[in-house]
Design a protein around this motif. Structure first.
Motif, short mmCIF file in Angstrom:
data_model
loop_
_atom_site.label_atom_id
_atom_site.label_comp_id
_atom_site.label_asym_id
_atom_site.label_seq_id
_atom_site.Cartn_x
_atom_site.Cartn_y
_atom_site.Cartn_z
N ILE A 1 8.06 -3.14 -8.04
CA ILE A 1 8.03 -4.85 -7.41
C ILE A 1 6.87 -4.77 -7.06
O ILE A 1 6.01 -5.54 -6.51
N ILE A 2 6.07 -3.08 -7.51
CA ILE A 2 4.36 -4.09 -6.90
C ILE A 2 3.34 -4.93 -7.77
O ILE A 2 3.33 -5.84 -6.78
N SER A 3 3.62 -4.98 -8.76
CA SER A 3 3.23 -6.28 -9.57
C SER A 3 3.89 -7.80 -8.72
O SER A 3 3.41 -8.26 -8.82
N GLU A 4 5.10 -7.29 -8.34
CA GLU A 4 5.98 -9.06 -7.90
C GLU A 4 4.79 -9.31 -6.32
O GLU A 4 3.98 -10.36 -6.40
N ILE A 5 4.53 -8.31 -6.04
CA ILE A 5 3.61 -8.51 -4.80
C ILE A 5 2.32 -8.69 -4.69
O ILE A 5 1.78 -9.92 -4.19
N GLU A 6 1.73 -7.80 -5.66
CA GLU A 6 0.79 -8.72 -6.57
C GLU A 6 0.45 -9.82 -6.24
O GLU A 6 -0.89 -10.34 -6.55
N ALA B 1 1.33 -1.16 -0.02
CA ALA B 1 -0.41 0.41 0.00
C ALA B 1 0.49 1.41 0.34
O ALA B 1 0.38 1.80 -0.42
N ALA B 2 2.09 1.08 1.06
CA ALA B 2 2.57 2.65 0.96
C ALA B 2 3.61 2.87 -0.29
O ALA B 2 3.66 3.50 -1.01
N LEU B 3 4.06 1.54 -1.38
CA LEU B 3 4.12 1.53 -2.70
C LEU B 3 3.81 2.49 -3.01
O LEU B 3 4.17 3.31 -4.40
N LYS B 4 2.82 1.91 -3.42
CA LYS B 4 1.47 2.48 -4.93
C LYS B 4 1.08 4.18 -4.26
O LYS B 4 1.06 4.73 -5.64
#
Length: 202
Positions: free
Chosen positions: A137-142, A80-83
């Motif tokens: 890395i947001i997509s990797e987390i999702e 959430a924070a990275l987004k």
């Protein structure tokens, strides 16, 4: 003061062993989270709190970002924070590490690394919640979260993320400002008492 890196403080833990919100426990004349915030403010011009209990932290007058994926532990807060962050690089730290030093933070953010994550380690232990995380890395987390819905052996953890994306580990034991207490965090009343004693003897 760094404007190209955002400081992110994770405040989402349930504090189950502490039986109270550990971030708001007192250390001297301030709460534990205020100690962490003051260290981060000395380095970064932009700070974000990652927390779901907004009312608990509104007095701090900082942006508070709630998890988009609930019940995912620290990785949900990181996501959430990275987004929300406007910078590619972000320094993330847990709210319960008041003995961390600005010297260590500055050292880590000045390392020239092309890895998506950069984490310190000492005494053979990697500090997953004290390091640099990239927005890339947001997509990797999702992807990890989506996989965890289909495969219950995948927990949706920071450890799993580190195993999936390029990560650099920095041994900090040799640094002149390193001390064995800087990574202490508070998960129990005994650890809180230990940190209070160390702080009182500084």
């Amino acid at each position: 003061m760094r404007k190209d890196i955002t400081g992110i403080i994770l405040c989402g833990g349930k504090s189950s062993r502490m039986q109270t919100n550990k971030a708001l426990l007192e250390l001297g004349d301030k709460s534990v989270i205020e100690f962490v915030i003051n260290k981060m403010k000395s380095v970064f011009s932009e700070l974000i709190l990652s927390a779901n209990a907004i009312d608990d932290y509104s007095f701090l007058k900082l942006p508070i970002i709630q998890d988009a994926y609930l019940s995912k532990g620290p990785l949900g807060g990181i996501h959430a924070a990275l987004k929300y962050s406007k910078t590619e690089k972000n320094f993330i730290i847990g709210c319960d590490m008041p003995l961390i030093t600005a010297e260590l933070i500055n050292y880590l953010i000045n390392i020239n690394s092309d890895k998506a994550i950069l984490l310190p380690k000492a005494n053979g232990r990697t500090q997953q919640l004290c390091g640099i995380y990239s927005k890339s890395i947001i997509s990797e987390i999702e992807n990890i979260f989506n996989l965890s819905e289909m495969d219950k052996s995948i927990k949706g953890s920071v450890h799993e993320l580190i195993g999936m994306v390029p990560t650099e580990f920095i041994d900090v034991e040799h640094l002149p400002f390193y001390n064995e207490n800087m990574f202490l965090n508070m998960n129990s009343p005994a650890e809180y008492e230990l940190i209070k004693n160390i702080y009182g003897n500084q």
